[in-house]
Design a protein around this motif. Structure first.
Motif, PDB file in Angstrom:
ATOM      1  N   SER A   3      39.866  40.572  11.962  1.00 43.37           N
ATOM      2  CA  SER A   3      38.611  40.954  13.228  1.00 43.37           C
ATOM      3  C   SER A   3      37.533  39.920  12.131  1.00 43.37           C
ATOM      4  O   SER A   3      36.337  39.709  13.209  1.00 43.37           O
ATOM      5  CB  SER A   3      38.879  42.428  13.399  1.00 43.37           C
ATOM      6  OG  SER A   3      38.682  43.890  12.674  1.00 43.37           O
ATOM      7  N   ASN A   4      37.446  40.693  11.362  1.00 46.13           N
ATOM      8  CA  ASN A   4      35.777  39.887  10.649  1.00 46.13           C
ATOM      9  C   ASN A   4      36.096  38.903   9.632  1.00 46.13           C
ATOM     10  O   ASN A   4      34.542  39.051   9.045  1.00 46.13           O
ATOM     11  CB  ASN A   4      34.944  41.094  10.204  1.00 46.13           C
ATOM     12  CG  ASN A   4      35.462  41.915   9.792  1.00 46.13           C
ATOM     13  OD1 ASN A   4      36.706  41.440   8.655  1.00 46.13           O
ATOM     14  ND2 ASN A   4      35.199  42.859   8.286  1.00 46.13           N
ATOM     15  N   GLU A  59      37.084  32.537   4.000  1.00 46.02           N
ATOM     16  CA  GLU A  59      38.550  33.238   3.656  1.00 46.02           C
ATOM     17  C   GLU A  59      39.347  33.468   4.140  1.00 46.02           C
ATOM     18  O   GLU A  59      40.453  33.511   4.159  1.00 46.02           O
ATOM     19  CB  GLU A  59      37.375  34.818   4.475  1.00 46.02           C
ATOM     20  CG  GLU A  59      38.507  35.860   3.853  1.00 46.02           C
ATOM     21  CD  GLU A  59      37.609  37.407   4.360  1.00 46.02           C
ATOM     22  OE1 GLU A  59      37.387  38.339   3.917  1.00 46.02           O
ATOM     23  OE2 GLU A  59      39.054  37.826   5.631  1.00 46.02           O
ATOM     24  N   TYR A  72      41.312  40.705  -1.109  1.00 47.06           N
ATOM     25  CA  TYR A  72      40.365  39.622  -0.334  1.00 47.06           C
ATOM     26  C   TYR A  72      39.900  38.809  -1.929  1.00 47.06           C
ATOM     27  O   TYR A  72      39.527  39.285  -2.845  1.00 47.06           O
ATOM     28  CB  TYR A  72      39.320  40.382   0.292  1.00 47.06           C
ATOM     29  CG  TYR A  72      40.143  40.988   1.163  1.00 47.06           C
ATOM     30  CD1 TYR A  72      39.575  40.562   2.396  1.00 47.06           C
ATOM     31  CD2 TYR A  72      40.606  42.118   1.270  1.00 47.06           C
ATOM     32  CE1 TYR A  72      40.665  40.909   3.929  1.00 47.06           C
ATOM     33  CE2 TYR A  72      41.483  43.040   2.273  1.00 47.06           C
ATOM     34  CZ  TYR A  72      40.829  42.244   3.472  1.00 47.06           C
ATOM     35  OH  TYR A  72      41.377  42.548   4.950  1.00 47.06           O
ATOM     36  N   TYR A 117      29.398  49.421   8.090  1.00 49.06           N
ATOM     37  CA  TYR A 117      30.392  48.002   8.156  1.00 49.06           C
ATOM     38  C   TYR A 117      31.534  48.492   7.305  1.00 49.06           C
ATOM     39  O   TYR A 117      32.631  47.557   8.102  1.00 49.06           O
ATOM     40  CB  TYR A 117      29.887  47.430   7.016  1.00 49.06           C
ATOM     41  CG  TYR A 117      29.641  45.952   6.233  1.00 49.06           C
ATOM     42  CD1 TYR A 117      29.716  45.203   7.203  1.00 49.06           C
ATOM     43  CD2 TYR A 117      30.844  44.799   5.732  1.00 49.06           C
ATOM     44  CE1 TYR A 117      30.398  43.343   7.511  1.00 49.06           C
ATOM     45  CE2 TYR A 117      31.106  44.024   5.463  1.00 49.06           C
ATOM     46  CZ  TYR A 117      31.504  43.082   6.377  1.00 49.06           C
ATOM     47  OH  TYR A 117      31.814  41.715   6.555  1.00 49.06           O
ATOM     48  N   GLY A 118      32.151  49.561   6.568  1.00 48.63           N
ATOM     49  CA  GLY A 118      32.685  50.310   6.763  1.00 48.63           C
ATOM     50  C   GLY A 118      34.106  48.742   6.182  1.00 48.63           C
ATOM     51  O   GLY A 118      34.052  47.984   5.698  1.00 48.63           O
ATOM     52  N   THR A 119      35.708  49.762   6.361  1.00 50.51           N
ATOM     53  CA  THR A 119      37.151  48.700   6.023  1.00 50.51           C
ATOM     54  C   THR A 119      37.745  49.367   7.461  1.00 50.51           C
ATOM     55  O   THR A 119      37.362  49.262   8.272  1.00 50.51           O
ATOM     56  CB  THR A 119      37.411  49.912   5.476  1.00 50.51           C
ATOM     57  OG1 THR A 119      37.659  51.043   5.275  1.00 50.51           O
ATOM     58  CG2 THR A 119      36.976  50.224   3.687  1.00 50.51           C
ATOM     59  N   GLN A 120      38.411  47.965   7.465  1.00 50.06           N
ATOM     60  CA  GLN A 120      39.052  47.748   8.435  1.00 50.06           C
ATOM     61  C   GLN A 120      40.089  49.309   8.625  1.00 50.06           C
ATOM     62  O   GLN A 120      40.954  49.543   7.662  1.00 50.06           O
ATOM     63  CB  GLN A 120      40.078  46.849   8.419  1.00 50.06           C
ATOM     64  CG  GLN A 120      39.653  45.679   8.036  1.00 50.06           C
ATOM     65  CD  GLN A 120      40.403  44.478   8.174  1.00 50.06           C
ATOM     66  OE1 GLN A 120      40.427  43.782   9.118  1.00 50.06           O
ATOM     67  NE2 GLN A 120      40.240  43.909   6.873  1.00 50.06           N
TER      68      GLN A 120
HETATM   69  C1  LIG Z   1      35.701  43.296   6.949  1.00 55.28           C
HETATM   70  O1  LIG Z   1      36.687  42.046   5.859  1.00 55.28           O
HETATM   71  C2  LIG Z   1      35.714  42.560   4.624  1.00 55.28           C
HETATM   72  C3  LIG Z   1      36.870  40.894   3.538  1.00 55.28           C
HETATM   73  O2  LIG Z   1      35.997  40.219   4.311  1.00 55.28           O
HETATM   74  C4  LIG Z   1      37.534  43.940   3.923  1.00 55.28           C
HETATM   75  O3  LIG Z   1      37.577  44.032   3.091  1.00 55.28           O
HETATM   76  C5  LIG Z   1      36.559  44.438   5.468  1.00 55.28           C
HETATM   77  O4  LIG Z   1      37.575  45.987   5.538  1.00 55.28           O
HETATM   78  C6  LIG Z   1      36.408  44.107   6.693  1.00 55.28           C
HETATM   79  N1  LIG Z   1      35.675  45.794   6.841  1.00 55.28           N
HETATM   80  C7  LIG Z   1      35.581  46.119   8.817  1.00 55.28           C
HETATM   81  C8  LIG Z   1      35.144  46.566   9.501  1.00 55.28           C
HETATM   82  O5  LIG Z   1      36.832  44.804   9.296  1.00 55.28           O
END
Ligand SMILES: *[C@@H]1O[C@H](CO)[C@@H](O)[C@H](O)[C@H]1NC(C)=O
Ligand SMILES: *[C@@H]1O[C@H](CO)[C@@H](O)[C@H](O)[C@H]1NC(C)=O
Ligand SMILES: *[C@@H]1O[C@H](CO)[C@@H](O)[C@H](O)[C@H]1NC(C)=O
Ligand SMILES: *[C@@H]1O[C@H](CO)[C@@H](O)[C@H](O)[C@H]1NC(C)=O
Ligand SMILES: *[C@@H]1O[C@H](CO)[C@@H](O)[C@H](O)[C@H]1NC(C)=O
Ligand SMILES: *[C@@H]1O[C@H](CO)[C@@H](O)[C@H](O)[C@H]1NC(C)=O
Ligand SMILES: *[C@@H]1O[C@H](CO)[C@@H](O)[C@H](O)[C@H]1NC(C)=O
Ligand SMILES: [Zn+2]
Length: 508
Positions: A102-103, A108, A474, A503-506
């Motif tokens: 999603s981001n 990438e 990644y 910003y966080g993680t997915q």
């Molecule tokens: C955003 O993408 C990065 C990889 O580019 C990933 O490490 C990270 O977890 C992602 N964060 C969110 C909130 O999706």
């Protein structure tokens, strides 16, 4: 397992032996096309007669006096009828990646989700079900024609899988076979030529009465082509007079130029085959003139170009030779309506800014909903050199969408039907969809009794593929990008004050 969409056209099962299948979509507001005015024509409380795969007549009243015997009448009073939307750039095989990127950014994407990385991880069954489910997703949203840059040509079986799924879906797919070097499988662009020849030679038998077409995709026309290889591909394109050739064109710091002038060197730009340049973000002024003089089109994928960071610095000025596309629908919206609205508003902002930069106050809006509607429909047909697509007029293909303008809470109060669709409708308002005269969505539901099984198979495949990707680290970025330009790190947005809070993680 192959899911053939067994749809009985506009007629019911009992009518299958009647020669010509006719359906009258009766009442409602029709956003039709008027060839003599070269513009949209609105017909209120009219009707459209569909016979077999084509529009037989467009009428100013809901019940024309002469109808073919056995015509089925479908009441669409108070609804809005539009042509099906045209998506001129897509990679249908990627549906199984849903929500895992999603981001992501384009850099990438190339190293993580693209055709070269995925090649040895997808089976033919994964490709089939991913392509098929994605096409139902598109049709559900009112997209009836898709130009698929089919980069899942990693083997004979994955190639056929995606082609078969396109055929089985019932959508009008211009399936463009990608010639590329798959190093992980030792499968080169020249190895793929015999497979393409086999598919092209058997095309009629494979496709049957599905509206699927065969095209070519190739991303190595320039700047430094392998001249022999590129000429071989160009010769194939001419030999089989394919339905379309498409190429990724970025240029600027991205490299991957494939500009019209580069394609022209292989003598296919000014022929009978339509050529669609996806993105063309950094097209040059000369290349734009060449597009105009050869009547070829770019595909603006508004949302993807914003998400990934290709940008579209010059696309605003190419709109007379442009259509819209979606690209990697697994990361964002999969319907052309959303793309259209995003593009319309970003065009407005772009041209407003030119005035604001001079400290002046903008007067009129730079782009109308009618222009946006044309980009989403007729321009897509023209990009494919198919003036019978993306329009409602006698003789056009019966690719149609009925929008529930009567019951939609967001369209309540509409008067201008084009504004109602472009600015207020959403995918949930798509009531009926016909492709090639056959219902693929009816009363808000996909018309295929196998669809629940397709979903089940899709989920199995998605779970498997997503777990492989979740285990893959990644990439990191060092030195320069492959084009030779350096990397730059954009600012990241944090909506919560404090260090590294947002910003966080997915959530995977
Ligand atoms: C955003 O993408 C990065 C990889 O580019 C990933 O490490 C990270 O977890 C992602 N964060 C969110 C909130 O999706
Ligand atoms: C549409 O036309 C029919 C017949 O001419 C008429 O009976 C009906 O009231 C009209 N409907 C609307 C919404 O104007
Ligand atoms: C594709 O369909 C053809 C028949 O049209 C069939 O022979 C072939 O096995 C199918 N291939 C795949 C990979 O589904
Ligand atoms: C495939 O590899 C050959 C040999 O390295 C190269 O010349 C050619 O340009 C490559 N083709 C593509 C489409 O990348
Ligand atoms: C790759 O395929 C070619 C023939 O297409 C063959 O000559 C070569 O040995 C193969 N290389 C590998 C590493 O498998
Ligand atoms: C290629 O196909 C198009 C569309 O069917 C047709 O108009 C054109 O004449 C064909 N060109 C050649 C060279 O056969
Ligand atoms: C394209 O072909 C037409 C005639 O078929 C010719 O008039 C025109 O000059 C050509 N344009 C280019 C750029 O080659
Ligand atoms: Zn693409």
């Amino acid at each position: 397992m192959r899911y053939r969409s067994f749809i009985f056209g506009a007629l019911g099962l009992s009518d299958i032996f009647v020669d010509a299948a006719s359906t009258l979509l009766s009442g409602g507001t029709i956003i039709a096309w008027d060839d003599s005015a070269n513009y949209l024509k609105i017909i209120r409380n009219g009707s459209v007669l569909v016979t077999d795969d084509r529009i037989a007549s467009v009428n100013a009243n809901p019940q024309p006096s002469k109808l073919p015997p056995g015509t089925k009448v479908i009441d669409i009073s108070n609804q809005i009828l539009t042509p099906g939307f045209v998506d001129t750039h897509r990679h249908g095989w990627q549906t199984v990646f849903k929500t895992i990127a999603s981001n992501t950014s384009l850099t990438e994407y190339f190293s993580r989700y693209g055709e070269f990385v995925a090649a040895d991880k997808f089976t033919a069954d994964d490709v089939y079900i991913s392509q098929l489910a994605g096409l139902y997703e598109a049709m559900n949203g009112g997209v009836t024609t898709l130009l698929d840059h089919a980069s899942h040509t990693w083997s004979s079986s994955t190639s056929y899988a995606g082609f078969n799924a396109s055929i089985d879906s019932g959508a009008r797919v211009f399936w463009a076979f990608a010639f590329h070097n798959i190093t992980s499988l030792n499968y080169t662009a020249s190895d793929q030529i015999p497979l393409f020849r086999e598919m092209a030679a058997n095309k009629e038998a494979l496709v049957g009465d599905s509206p699927t077409e065969l095209g070519v995709a190739y991303d190595s026309w320039g700047p430094n082509p392998n001249v022999n290889e590129a000429q071989d591909i160009a010769d194939l394109i001419k030999e089989f007079n394919v339905s379309v050739m498409t190429t990724h064109s970025l240029a600027g710091p991205w490299g991957i130029s494939n500009l019209p002038s580069e394609v022209q060197q292989f003598d296919i730009l000014n022929g009978t085959v339509p050529i669609v340049f996806s993105h063309s973000s950094f097209i040059t002024a000369d290349d734009l003139q060449l597009l105009r003089s050869t009547n070829q089109y770019i595909s603006i994928t508004a949302e993807s170009e914003m998400q990934y960071g290709h940008g579209h610095p010059h696309s605003y000025d190419v709109q007379d030779q442009a259509a819209l596309g979606i690209d990697t629908h697994f990361t964002y919206s999969s319907d052309i309506l959303t793309q259209t609205r995003m593009w319309l508003q970003s065009v407005r902002l772009h041209f407003y800014n030119q005035v604001l930069e001079n400290w002046h106050v903008p007067t009129y809006s730079p782009m109308t909903v009618n222009q946006a509607f044309l980009l989403a429909t007729r321009s897509g047909g023209l990009a494919l050199r198919r003036p019978d697509l993306g329009v409602i007029k006698p003789g056009a293909k019966a690719d149609l969408v009925v929008w529930d303008a009567e019951n939609s809470p967001s369209m309540l109060g509409w008067d201008d039907p084009v504004a109602a669709i472009i600015m207020h409708a959403n995918v949930g308002d798509v009531l009926h969809v016909l492709v090639d005269g056959k219902f693929v969505k009816r009363d808000g539901k996909i018309v295929n009794s196998d669809y629940p099984n397709i979903r089940k198979d899709f989920l199995k495949s998605a779970k498997k593929i997503q777990s492989i990707w979740k285990q893959t680290p990644y990439p990191t970025y060092e030195g320069a990008y492959s084009s030779g330009y350096g990397y730059g790190t954009p600012l990241t947005v944090d909506v919560q004050r404090g260090k590294d809070t947002g910003y966080g993680t997915q959530f995977l």
